[in-house]
Design a protein around this motif. Structure first.
Motif, PDB file in Angstrom:
ATOM      1  N   GLU A 127       0.888  -1.096   0.057  1.00  0.00           N
ATOM      2  CA  GLU A 127      -0.134  -0.026   0.117  1.00  0.00           C
ATOM      3  C   GLU A 127       0.904   1.335  -0.039  1.00  0.00           C
ATOM      4  N   ALA A 128       1.760   1.209   0.717  1.00  0.00           N
ATOM      5  CA  ALA A 128       2.870   2.430   0.828  1.00  0.00           C
ATOM      6  C   ALA A 128       3.622   2.537  -0.566  1.00  0.00           C
ATOM      7  N   LYS A 129       3.977   1.399  -1.185  1.00  0.00           N
ATOM      8  CA  LYS A 129       4.646   1.632  -2.261  1.00  0.00           C
ATOM      9  C   LYS A 129       3.913   2.283  -3.474  1.00  0.00           C
ATOM     10  N   VAL A 130       2.328   2.055  -3.389  1.00  0.00           N
ATOM     11  CA  VAL A 130       1.637   2.416  -4.317  1.00  0.00           C
ATOM     12  C   VAL A 130       1.195   4.009  -4.047  1.00  0.00           C
ATOM     13  N   GLN A 131       1.103   4.454  -2.911  1.00  0.00           N
ATOM     14  CA  GLN A 131       0.765   5.726  -2.473  1.00  0.00           C
ATOM     15  C   GLN A 131       1.816   6.881  -2.136  1.00  0.00           C
TER      16      GLN A 131
END
Length: 85
Positions: A74-78
């Motif tokens: 999720e962090a890598k996407v956002q």
């Protein structure tokens, strides 16, 4: 874009100031050349802000995962910083 505007207007911000929004300068595709040399631009600025969204999964991370760079998907996407480093 909403996170950026909210951060710039947060708190006691001077709403009459002029802001240069430079969000498209980092190449968004793979290449053998690096374009992440922000130092020279930042040296010429009187101030600057780095803005990224708050991600719930990052707040829950253990320190060992942070130091070993094991970030949630999720962090890598956002958050763009997790895709760069």
């Amino acid at each position: 874009f909403g996170v950026l505007v909210a951060a710039l207007c947060d708190g006691g911000a001077d709403l009459t100031r002029r802001v240069w929004v430079d969000i498209f300068t980092v190449r968004q595709w793979p290449s053998s050349k690096s374009d992440l040399h922000f130092e020279k631009v930042i040296e010429q600025c009187t101030s600057f802000m780095v803005i990224c969204p708050s991600v719930k999964e990052v707040r829950k991370m253990k320190y060992s995962n942070v130091f070993s760079r094991q970030f949630p998907v999720e962090a890598k996407v956002q958050v763009p910083f997790f895709r760069i480093w």
